[in-house]
Design a protein around this motif. Sequence first.
Motif, short mmCIF file in Angstrom:
data_model
loop_
_atom_site.label_atom_id
_atom_site.label_comp_id
_atom_site.label_asym_id
_atom_site.label_seq_id
_atom_site.Cartn_x
_atom_site.Cartn_y
_atom_site.Cartn_z
N GLU A 62 0.83 -1.20 0.00
CA GLU A 62 0.00 0.00 0.00
C GLU A 62 0.87 1.26 0.00
O GLU A 62 1.70 1.45 0.88
CB GLU A 62 -0.91 0.01 1.23
N ALA A 63 0.70 2.07 -1.04
CA ALA A 63 1.44 3.32 -1.16
C ALA A 63 0.60 4.32 -1.93
O ALA A 63 0.98 4.75 -3.02
CB ALA A 63 2.78 3.07 -1.86
N PRO A 64 -0.55 4.70 -1.39
CA PRO A 64 -1.50 5.54 -2.15
C PRO A 64 -0.93 6.87 -2.60
O PRO A 64 -1.21 7.31 -3.73
CB PRO A 64 -2.67 5.73 -1.17
N ASP A 65 -0.14 7.53 -1.77
CA ASP A 65 0.43 8.82 -2.16
C ASP A 65 1.41 8.65 -3.31
O ASP A 65 1.46 9.47 -4.24
CB ASP A 65 1.13 9.47 -0.97
N TYR A 66 2.19 7.59 -3.25
CA TYR A 66 3.16 7.32 -4.30
C TYR A 66 2.44 6.98 -5.61
O TYR A 66 2.86 7.41 -6.70
CB TYR A 66 4.09 6.19 -3.89
N VAL A 67 1.36 6.19 -5.53
CA VAL A 67 0.58 5.83 -6.72
C VAL A 67 0.00 7.08 -7.37
O VAL A 67 0.04 7.25 -8.59
CB VAL A 67 -0.54 4.83 -6.34
N ARG A 68 -0.52 7.99 -6.55
CA ARG A 68 -1.06 9.23 -7.09
C ARG A 68 0.04 10.04 -7.79
O ARG A 68 -0.18 10.63 -8.85
CB ARG A 68 -1.68 10.06 -5.98
N GLU A 69 1.22 10.04 -7.19
CA GLU A 69 2.36 10.75 -7.79
C GLU A 69 2.73 10.13 -9.14
O GLU A 69 3.02 10.86 -10.11
CB GLU A 69 3.55 10.68 -6.83
N LEU A 70 2.74 8.80 -9.22
CA LEU A 70 3.04 8.12 -10.49
C LEU A 70 2.05 8.52 -11.57
O LEU A 70 2.44 8.83 -12.71
CB LEU A 70 2.97 6.60 -10.29
N ILE A 71 0.78 8.52 -11.23
CA ILE A 71 -0.26 8.84 -12.20
C ILE A 71 -0.11 10.28 -12.69
O ILE A 71 -0.16 10.55 -13.90
CB ILE A 71 -1.66 8.63 -11.57
N ARG A 72 0.10 11.20 -11.78
CA ARG A 72 0.18 12.60 -12.16
C ARG A 72 1.46 12.92 -12.93
O ARG A 72 1.46 13.76 -13.83
CB ARG A 72 0.04 13.47 -10.91
N LYS A 73 2.54 12.22 -12.59
CA LYS A 73 3.77 12.42 -13.35
C LYS A 73 3.59 11.93 -14.78
O LYS A 73 4.08 12.56 -15.73
CB LYS A 73 4.93 11.69 -12.69
N THR A 74 2.88 10.82 -14.94
CA THR A 74 2.63 10.30 -16.29
C THR A 74 1.77 11.27 -17.09
O THR A 74 2.03 11.52 -18.28
CB THR A 74 1.93 8.92 -16.21
N ARG A 75 0.77 11.85 -16.43
CA ARG A 75 -0.09 12.83 -17.11
C ARG A 75 0.65 14.09 -17.50
O ARG A 75 0.27 14.78 -18.45
CB ARG A 75 -1.28 13.16 -16.21
N ALA A 76 1.72 14.38 -16.78
CA ALA A 76 2.53 15.55 -17.15
C ALA A 76 3.34 15.28 -18.41
O ALA A 76 3.81 16.22 -19.06
CB ALA A 76 3.47 15.90 -15.99
N LEU A 77 3.49 13.99 -18.77
CA LEU A 77 4.30 13.61 -19.93
C LEU A 77 3.47 13.27 -21.15
O LEU A 77 4.00 13.12 -22.25
CB LEU A 77 5.19 12.41 -19.57
N THR A 78 2.15 13.10 -20.96
CA THR A 78 1.28 12.78 -22.09
C THR A 78 -0.13 13.29 -21.81
O THR A 78 -0.57 13.31 -20.65
CB THR A 78 1.23 11.26 -22.35
N ASP A 79 -0.82 13.68 -22.88
CA ASP A 79 -2.22 14.07 -22.73
C ASP A 79 -3.14 12.94 -23.20
O ASP A 79 -4.34 13.12 -23.34
CB ASP A 79 -2.51 15.35 -23.51
N LYS A 80 -2.56 11.76 -23.42
CA LYS A 80 -3.33 10.62 -23.88
C LYS A 80 -3.62 9.66 -22.73
O LYS A 80 -2.90 9.65 -21.73
CB LYS A 80 -2.58 9.90 -25.01
N PRO A 81 -4.67 8.84 -22.85
CA PRO A 81 -5.02 7.92 -21.77
C PRO A 81 -4.00 6.78 -21.64
O PRO A 81 -3.29 6.44 -22.58
CB PRO A 81 -6.39 7.38 -22.20
N PHE A 82 -3.97 6.19 -20.45
CA PHE A 82 -3.07 5.07 -20.17
C PHE A 82 -3.71 4.23 -19.08
O PHE A 82 -4.79 4.53 -18.57
CB PHE A 82 -1.68 5.57 -19.75
N GLY A 83 -3.04 3.15 -18.69
CA GLY A 83 -3.59 2.26 -17.67
C GLY A 83 -2.62 2.04 -16.54
O GLY A 83 -1.50 2.56 -16.52
#
Length: 347
Positions: free
Chosen positions: A46-67
């Motif tokens: 369990e690392a919810p804050d880290y998971v949120r950081e991963l998601i937002r960092k990815t969104r900063a690198l692309t405007d396309k959807p991912f999983g």
Amino acid sequence: MGWRGILGFEYGIVQAPLGPDISGPELVAAVANAGALGFLRIPDWEAPDYVRELIRKTRALTDKPFGIGVVLAFPHEENIRVILEEKVAVLQVYWGECSQDLVRRAHENGVKIIPQVGSFKEAEKAVKVGVDGIMVQGREAGGHVIGQDGLITLLPRVVDLVRGRDIPVIAAGGIVDERGYVAALALGAQGIALGTRFLATEESFAHPIYKQKLVELQETEYTDVFGRARWPGAPHRVLINPLFMDWRSFPSNENESNQPIIGRSLIHGVVSILFVTQLFYLIKIRPICQDFVKILIFLITDHHYSASSQAFNVTYFFLFFFRRKKTFIVLLVRFQMQRQLVISKAW
């Protein structure tokens, strides 16, 4: 469908959720920007804050959807909560029950959900709970392998199972190039997932030596030697290298918990073994993701028509043998119309 896209993505190419120390924002964003479906992989705790950081960092690198991929064998409730709150496009789950409640929660948040299965029984359960797609993993796959069936035997059964339903089937295990892609399409899949192939790209976090060994070495082995205490009952496919040869005869009644520590990883605290797909030896280069996706699409277009032509010739033989000339003419017209339509859209 086919290579022209699944689940709203431009292409039917999926970058499998590799280890949490390999499948990071840079790789996933590069795959997304190339028009394919990339998966982040969250830590096995369990690392919810880290998971949120991963998601937002990815969104900063692309405007396309991912999983994002989650192994259900490990603690995950808080991580999934964040994934649903962030409304990531696709949630991929593995090694655990894809429950109807989880599917409902995903859909309520506008998230599509795809379980990875290794048996026909798992696929049946997935269909019953209303998943949006099914990733079928064959025993040829690299990393942890959930089933015992080969892809060529399991995939057609799952394709038949979902026939008439809006549930795309994604083939995984031993696919690294356009030939595997064509074979998967011929067996009824609508997309393919590649793990080892994307591991070898420039954007993955895998160590350069690991990537180089994918090019140099030739053999793999299916084993349960590593991780028996941490993840019991989870066999995997690894490169045959000196480390593995040293541990190959490790007694089956023992595990790593009482063995000396020979090294540590500083990437999210995960110690990595060289996991790899069975057909990894077909990997000869380590490109950037965008180039790889473009090359694969180009080659699949060419190979698809070669394969389609051969399949058509076989169909013609049987129809002629049974004197079904009218059916043959209808098929000929359909084949030519489909071929011209796809060629016109290929680029």
